[in-house]
Design an enzyme around this catalytic site. Structure first.
Site, PDB file in Angstrom:
ATOM      1  N   GLY A  11       0.818  -1.210   0.000  1.00 48.65           N
ATOM      2  CA  GLY A  11       0.000   0.000   0.000  1.00 48.65           C
ATOM      3  C   GLY A  11       0.848   1.254   0.000  1.00 48.65           C
ATOM      4  O   GLY A  11       1.960   1.271   0.523  1.00 48.65           O
ATOM      5  N   GLY A  78      -0.914  -9.468  -6.728  1.00 45.86           N
ATOM      6  CA  GLY A  78      -0.089 -10.134  -7.730  1.00 45.86           C
ATOM      7  C   GLY A  78       1.183 -10.716  -7.175  1.00 45.86           C
ATOM      8  O   GLY A  78       2.284 -10.437  -7.672  1.00 45.86           O
ATOM      9  N   GLY A 116       4.616  -7.979   4.466  1.00 52.05           N
ATOM     10  CA  GLY A 116       4.264  -8.846   3.347  1.00 52.05           C
ATOM     11  C   GLY A 116       5.181  -8.652   2.161  1.00 52.05           C
ATOM     12  O   GLY A 116       5.673  -9.623   1.565  1.00 52.05           O
ATOM     13  N   ILE A 139       1.809   2.397   7.302  1.00 54.87           N
ATOM     14  CA  ILE A 139       1.103   3.305   8.207  1.00 54.87           C
ATOM     15  C   ILE A 139       0.731   2.595   9.502  1.00 54.87           C
ATOM     16  O   ILE A 139       0.492   3.231  10.524  1.00 54.87           O
ATOM     17  CB  ILE A 139      -0.151   3.921   7.557  1.00 54.87           C
ATOM     18  CG1 ILE A 139      -1.241   2.869   7.326  1.00 54.87           C
ATOM     19  CG2 ILE A 139       0.180   4.653   6.275  1.00 54.87           C
ATOM     20  CD1 ILE A 139      -2.593   3.455   6.945  1.00 54.87           C
ATOM     21  N   ASP A 140       0.697   1.251   9.467  1.00 56.78           N
ATOM     22  CA  ASP A 140       0.310   0.478  10.650  1.00 56.78           C
ATOM     23  C   ASP A 140       1.380   0.499  11.729  1.00 56.78           C
ATOM     24  O   ASP A 140       1.095   0.227  12.895  1.00 56.78           O
ATOM     25  CB  ASP A 140       0.024  -0.976  10.266  1.00 56.78           C
ATOM     26  CG  ASP A 140      -0.892  -1.096   9.062  1.00 56.78           C
ATOM     27  OD1 ASP A 140      -1.756  -0.214   8.892  1.00 56.78           O
ATOM     28  OD2 ASP A 140      -0.745  -2.065   8.292  1.00 56.78           O
ATOM     29  N   ARG A 184      -4.722  -2.084  10.223  1.00 53.66           N
ATOM     30  CA  ARG A 184      -4.723  -3.529  10.039  1.00 53.66           C
ATOM     31  C   ARG A 184      -4.972  -4.196  11.389  1.00 53.66           C
ATOM     32  O   ARG A 184      -6.007  -3.983  11.992  1.00 53.66           O
ATOM     33  CB  ARG A 184      -3.437  -4.003   9.359  1.00 53.66           C
ATOM     34  CG  ARG A 184      -3.552  -5.370   8.706  1.00 53.66           C
ATOM     35  CD  ARG A 184      -2.355  -5.740   7.870  1.00 53.66           C
ATOM     36  NE  ARG A 184      -1.107  -5.719   8.615  1.00 53.66           N
ATOM     37  CZ  ARG A 184       0.038  -6.187   8.154  1.00 53.66           C
ATOM     38  NH1 ARG A 184       0.099  -6.706   6.939  1.00 53.66           N
ATOM     39  NH2 ARG A 184       1.120  -6.127   8.870  1.00 53.66           N
ATOM     40  N   ARG A 285      -3.678   7.497   4.082  1.00 49.29           N
ATOM     41  CA  ARG A 285      -2.500   7.175   3.274  1.00 49.29           C
ATOM     42  C   ARG A 285      -2.015   8.378   2.468  1.00 49.29           C
ATOM     43  O   ARG A 285      -0.897   8.369   1.967  1.00 49.29           O
ATOM     44  CB  ARG A 285      -2.827   6.033   2.305  1.00 49.29           C
ATOM     45  CG  ARG A 285      -3.092   4.717   2.991  1.00 49.29           C
ATOM     46  CD  ARG A 285      -3.107   3.578   1.981  1.00 49.29           C
ATOM     47  NE  ARG A 285      -3.301   2.288   2.610  1.00 49.29           N
ATOM     48  CZ  ARG A 285      -2.347   1.568   3.194  1.00 49.29           C
ATOM     49  NH1 ARG A 285      -1.115   2.036   3.221  1.00 49.29           N
ATOM     50  NH2 ARG A 285      -2.615   0.402   3.738  1.00 49.29           N
TER      51      ARG A 285
END
Length: 359
Positions: A11, A78, A116, A139-140, A184, A285
């Site tokens: 993100g 993806g 991730g 951002i988490d 999240r 964001r």
């Protein structure tokens, strides 16, 4: 002369352009290297021809430092090891990315991402023998072993500004305002913005809650003469029975979202108060990056290039005890930085009378 590339993955967030700018300036002006920006994250390395541009210092003489998002583009879908096909199947395209690294004749790749993205990039590097350096971006703020990730401070500012804007209308209409924020599975944004924005109640996934406790807090505010209340809830907070509140996206994917409306309904039932919900979503964001995100992004970018010069690969830059450090990527993605229910910020919030719904 070394040839390196940089990409943003996962993100987007504010501060990414500051990172790419610092990487370019340090590599080009500091070491005389060539730098390539990969567009759309790993998707740019899957494209043929490879979707990349050579980066020069002059590229950053405008307002890129001040812009949110990433001018290179990014992707959070993806997975190259499990790539979706048009006929609904899945294939492994990892060797195509490794081939692109070779075709560009790269000496190293800098990947800017969260846990991730880091896990995928490290797997690619291990498989293909690629020289990888990571930069934390989320951002988490939930990546392990770093106190700060790029994008977090701006997200907190946006949430704090929202509380500042909600307070006057809450007071004008005698309402309970519920603000649902991202994060999240971690409650860092909710906790920090809630303290900075003067929230009365903060609900985060790390601390269980009961609506009766929240109702008591709102009742106590009324007795004290207050006609409104501000509630911040992190998107991963569950219902009282422990069920996640999610929404389905086209294609069947599930995202967090909607717990603010659930909490509003339960508060209205328990207190009779008029409630309203604001879901910030992706607003957190965007926006111009804060000074802190620009500063951290710049420090991380410079240090990542220095790690390449030192030959210190398979590491992620991190911020610890007011210093830029480097830790193995494996440790960063294995560790998880959740809110500590006994930590300093939770104690601070309780110290100023903020309710977490657990007492």
């Amino acid at each position: 002369m070394k040839r390196i590339a940089v990409l943003t993955s996962g993100g987007d967030c504010a501060g990414l352009n500051a990172v790419v700018r610092a990487v370019t300036q340090r590599a080009v002006a500091g070491y005389g290297w060539e730098v390539f920006g990969i567009r759309q994250g790993t998707a740019g390395l899957l494209a043929r021809p490879i979707d990349a541009e050579k980066l020069e210092i002059s590229r950053f003489e405008g307002d890129l430092l001040r812009r949110g998002g990433t001018f290179l583009g990014t992707t959070n879908s993806g997975n190259p090891f499990d790539y979706p096909t048009q006929d609904g199947g899945r294939i492994d395209r990892s060797e195509e990315i490794i081939a692109a690294y070779r075709e560009l004749e790269l000496d190293a790749l800098i990947g800017i991402g969260g846990d991730g993205s880091m896990a995928i990039l490290r797997r690619l590097a291990q498989q293909g023998g690629l020289n990888l350096v990571g930069i934390p971006k989320t951002i988490d703020n939930d990546l392990g072993h770093t106190e700060v990730s790029v994008g977090y401070d701006t997200a907190v500012r946006v949430a704090t500004d929202a509380l500042d804007n909600l307070q006057p209308t809450a007071a004008s209409h005698s309402r309970v305002m519920i603000l649902e924020v991202m994060g999240r599975d971690a409650g860092h944004i909710a906790l920090s913005a809630g303290i900075a924005g003067g929230a009365d109640v903060i609900l985060i996934p790390e601390i269980g809650y009961q609506i009766e406790s929240v109702a008591r807090k709102i009742a106590a505010l009324r007795v004290a003469g207050r006609n409104f209340a501000l509630v911040v809830v992190a998107e991963a907070v569950t219902t009282e029975s422990g069920e996640a509140v999610t929404q389905y996206q086209p294609g069947g994917a599930k995202n967090y979202g909607g717990v603010g409306h659930y909490i509003a309904g339960r508060i209205a039932e328990a207190t009779g108060a008029e409630t309203r919900v604001t879901v910030l979503g992706h607003v957190q964001r965007g926006g111009s990056p804060t000074a802190t995100d620009r500063l951290m992004g710049t420090a991380f970018g410079v240090h990542a290039v220095d790690l390449i010069e030192e030959g210190k690969f398979d590491h992620m830059v991190a911020w610890s005890e007011r210093e830029v450090t480097a830790i193995p990527i494996s440790e960063a993605i294995a560790g998880y930085n959740a809110v500590d229910p006994q930590g300093s910020l939770v104690k601070t919030a309780r110290g100023v009378g903020i309710c977490f719904g657990d007492t």
